[in-house]
Design a protein around this motif. Structure first.
Motif, PDB file in Angstrom:
ATOM      1  N   ASN B  38       0.826  -1.210   0.000  1.00 57.38           N
ATOM      2  CA  ASN B  38       0.000   0.000   0.000  1.00 57.38           C
ATOM      3  C   ASN B  38       0.861   1.261   0.000  1.00 57.38           C
ATOM      4  N   ILE B  39       1.938   1.222   0.770  1.00 54.56           N
ATOM      5  CA  ILE B  39       2.847   2.380   0.788  1.00 54.56           C
ATOM      6  C   ILE B  39       3.479   2.565  -0.592  1.00 54.56           C
ATOM      7  N   ASN B  41       2.275   1.753  -3.319  1.00 56.06           N
ATOM      8  CA  ASN B  41       1.245   2.232  -4.245  1.00 56.06           C
ATOM      9  C   ASN B  41       1.005   3.738  -4.115  1.00 56.06           C
ATOM     10  N   THR B  42       1.225   4.264  -2.937  1.00 53.80           N
ATOM     11  CA  THR B  42       1.082   5.720  -2.812  1.00 53.80           C
ATOM     12  C   THR B  42       2.277   6.427  -3.450  1.00 53.80           C
ATOM     13  N   ILE B  43       3.436   5.797  -3.351  1.00 52.37           N
ATOM     14  CA  ILE B  43       4.623   6.405  -3.987  1.00 52.37           C
ATOM     15  C   ILE B  43       4.547   6.252  -5.507  1.00 52.37           C
ATOM     16  N   PRO B  45       1.718   5.307  -7.947  1.00 53.94           N
ATOM     17  CA  PRO B  45       0.292   4.986  -8.121  1.00 53.94           C
ATOM     18  C   PRO B  45       0.055   3.907  -9.180  1.00 53.94           C
ATOM     19  N   LYS B  48       0.512  -1.400  -7.135  1.00 52.35           N
ATOM     20  CA  LYS B  48      -0.011  -2.586  -6.438  1.00 52.35           C
ATOM     21  C   LYS B  48      -0.775  -3.504  -7.404  1.00 52.35           C
TER      22      LYS B  48
END
Lengths: 620, 94
Positions: B38-39, B41-43, B45, B48
């Motif tokens: 998840n982390i 994926n934030t970095i 986008p 994931k």
């Protein structure tokens, strides 16, 4: 002859270099449907024809350089050629496979295979153009490095010095000087039939090279050309839709360094351990960023995985580009305790130009360093000593002083200097870039591989990491896991024997969207009007694997499968610390023999009968 | 706790780096592999989805924790500890 080949035939030029006599032989359905071509047909003929006990470097040995019945007919990575011979390294049967364009141009030349017999008195090269075979003097090429030799042969025969222009196979100084770890370089570009010392056999025949070219229409006799093209295109599209093809295309094979090292199965310093912190600069990603200049494809291959590198400055710069791979990077890097990518790539380029099997060259140098460190071999070299290693590679190619011992390969080196434990291999051939203690499928596949020291007769990361056909824990040793490993190794050995005989690239078997026995049956049925089933295809693979084993039986050599004792010791450090190959091998081999219908590595009569190999029952 | 995460073959995953992406993450105790994804994926986008579908790692892809596939640990729920090393594995061949 104008290239007319009727359906389901395999046309061979048998060339005796001693008498300069050329004969043509045609194999038909009755043989092809049992052995296909490539490794299968080559091994079958080798078993029948090569007399027991001969010196592999004598004129009595034969080189079978064979494409397969589907080679270069479909865009499914099918331009692959297999060389089968009695190996001077192992003293029994070997097979070595190369991509590039040689198989394509061989078939276009009007022949599907070439058999080289006898030996020339003076160096020669062979030219096959549209069915005409010529033997030409090659004294002026003897001693030349592989790249220059290919260019010269192309030029002398009216082609541009472009490796795309025709298929060329050559040996370098290593093969000429009968190094038992010499390979055969194939166009296009720096492709090698590497293993087993096949280059020394070619050198022993004073055969510098072979050029093949022609205009034969390979689809002329396919029953329904449009359907065949349409169906095989669908398969190619499916193959390309899979993720392994995409990853291979972008980065090539060396993505493996990061994965295998992270798993603790990356052999370091001649298999002393299986993990190193300092591998970052040997990874495919680092080398892609810093040294790759182009991506290249074998003929008829939609994957295009080849990565060409240049080192343009610094002490290890070299002229032109080099083809580099995961195996080479390990063999001339980590197993030598060498983690400088530029020195590693320089060694790879040198090995390719001198005409070595890079894996066995790395094994041999690693063995030499281990022997030197133990005080058994008087040699001023240590782990990671790039300058000394470059010097030793040149000495090995020329057989000068200690190079004469190195040219004999790792197995003989370790025995000569009184320390067999320095040899990390099987059946006289050193192991590739995976430690069989950290990927336990290799505990079975390496040590049952017919050609010895081999990852390509059954490639365990396919199921231990990629999960194809099903995922198996690489460190698990429960009875269930051992049984599963034995079953998958047997299956994979049959599929890989098929790949080398069809011929197509094993990289098309890594992915769920890849090419398997069902697809092969479909292609053969369309091309040759067969009614083969997927099961029949696998049985052909099994028949080939048994024929190879029968060669060992005939020679009375390497029949029983044995685990190299080093791998009974646990890995001392890294993620797979504490693991050995002992249990997987000792328990797995019993299941493996049962599945095969073998006793102590030898097929039984019932097994030969089941596979239609009764003609060889006299060997039992 | 602190873990090291590496993404193999970034170009394959459509990321803007040729060389491996390596980062050290500070995580809360009890964090799992899924938290790390998840982390990431934030970095990056969309990352994931290139590795995980329907709560499972995609065929022919993998995530290793200290060299072990999470398939043989506790999957995406595998709990991490200080000093762990995580590798997101792309397909490959050799």
């Amino acid at each position: 002859m104008n290239g007319f080949i009727p359906m389901a035939t395999f046309r061979v030029a048998r060339i005796d270099l001693g008498t300069e006599k050329v004969t043509e032989e045609v194999f038909k359905d009755d043989v092809l449907r049992r052995f296909l071509g490539g490794r299968g047909l080559g091994s079958y003929l080798a078993l029948k024809e090569i007399p027991r006990g001969i010196d592999p470097l004598s004129p009595s040995n034969r080189l079978y350089i064979f494409a397969g019945p589907l080679s270069a007919m479909v865009n499914l990575s099918t331009s692959r050629v297999t060389v089968v011979t009695k190996s001077p390294l192992t003293g029994s049967l070997t097979h070595a496979n190369a991509g590039g364009n040689f198989a394509y141009w061989l078939r276009k030349s009007g022949y599907d295979g070439i058999i080289i017999e006898g030996a020339a008195e003076d160096p020669v090269y062979v030219v096959v153009k549209d069915g005409d075979v010529a033997i030409r003097p090659a004294g002026h090429l003897w001693g030349k490095w592989t790249g220059a030799s290919i260019k010269a042969i192309l030029r002398e025969n009216g082609f541009p010095e472009e490796e795309k222009a025709a298929g060329v196979a050559v040996v370098g100084p290593a093969g000429e000087n009968l190094s038992k770890i010499a390979g055969i370089r194939m166009s296009d570009y720096e492709r090698f039939a590497g293993r087993g010392g096949v280059g020394a056999v070619m050198g022993s025949k004073r055969l510098k090279g072979i050029l093949v070219w022609g205009t034969r229409d390979l689809l002329k006799d396919v029953k329904d050309r449009a359907k065949f093209i349409a169906e095989s295109t669908k398969l190619a599209q499916r193959l390309m839709s899979g993720p392994t093809a995409k990853a291979l295309h972008i980065y090539g094979t060396n993505l493996l360094t990061a994965v295998i090292n992270s798993m603790g199965a990356y052999p370091i310093r001649n298999f002393e351990t299986a993990y190193a912190e300092e591998t970052d600069k040997l990874t495919g990603e680092y080398i892609k960023k810093n040294y790759v200049v182009e991506t290249h494809a074998c003929m008829m291959c939609p994957i295009a995985c080849t990565q060409h590198v240049m080192v343009k400055a610094g002490p290890y710069k070299f002229v032109g580009k080099a083809k580099y791979e995961y195996e080479n990077t390990w063999a001339l890097g980590a197993t030598l305790g060498l983690f400088d990518p530029e020195a590693d790539l320089r060694l790879q380029k040198l090995a390719n130009e001198l005409g070595f099997d890079t894996i066995s060259l790395g094994n041999t140098l690693a063995t030499a360093i281990e022997l030197a460190r133990k005080g058994k071999l008087k040699l001023d070299v240590n782990w990671g000593d790039a300058g000394a290693l470059i010097d030793l590679v040149i000495r090995a190619a020329n057989r000068s002083d200690v190079g004469d011992d190195l040219a004999e390969g790792d197995y003989r080196l370790a025995l000569k200097y009184g320390d067999p434990s320095a040899f990390k291999g099987s059946r006289g051939q050193g192991l590739p870039a995976y430690d069989p203690r950290g990927l336990k499928g290799f505990a079975l596949s390496y040590f049952t591989a017919n050609r010895g020291g081999d990852h390509l007769e059954a490639y365990s990361p396919t199921w231990e990491v990629l999960g194809v056909p099903e995922k198996v824990d690489p460190l698990c040793e429960t009875p269930e896991c051992i049984e599963k490993q034995a079953r998958i190794v047997v299956y994979a050995q049959h599929l890989m024997a098929l790949a080398d005989s069809v011929t197509y690239c094993k990289f098309a078997t890594l992915d769920r969207e890849g090419i398997f026995e069902k697809d092969l049956a479909h292609l053969f049925n369309m091309a040759y009007d067969w009614d083969a089933t997927p099961e029949e295809m696998l049985t052909i693979g099994e028949r080939i694997f048994n024929v190879e084993r029968l060669f060992h039986v005939k020679e009375g050599k390497w029949v029983k499968d044995e685990l190299n004792p080093h791998f009974r010791n646990p890995i001392p450090t890294g993620p797979a610390k504490g693991h050995s190959s002992a249990k997987m091998f000792d328990e797995g081999i019993k299941i493996y023999y049962k599945l095969r219908g073998w006793v102590d590595g030898k097929p039984t009569y019932d097994t030969l009968k089941r596979l239609g190999l009764e003609e060889f029952q006299y060997l039992l | 706790m602190r873990v090291r995460v590496r993404i193999m073959a970034p170009l394959y995953f459509g990321l803007d780096s040729v060389d491996q992406i390596s980062l050290d993450l500070n995580l809360e105790d009890g964090s799992t592999v899924e938290d790390v994804m998840n982390i990431l994926n934030t970095i990056h986008p969309g990352f994931k989805d290139k590795v995980i579908k329907n709560g499972k790692v995609l065929d022919m892809h993998d995530i290793l924790v200290n060299g072990r596939s999470i398939d043989f640990l506790d999957g995406l729920r595998t709990r991490l500890k200080d000093g762990d090393s995580i590798l997101v594995v792309s397909p490959f061949g050799g």
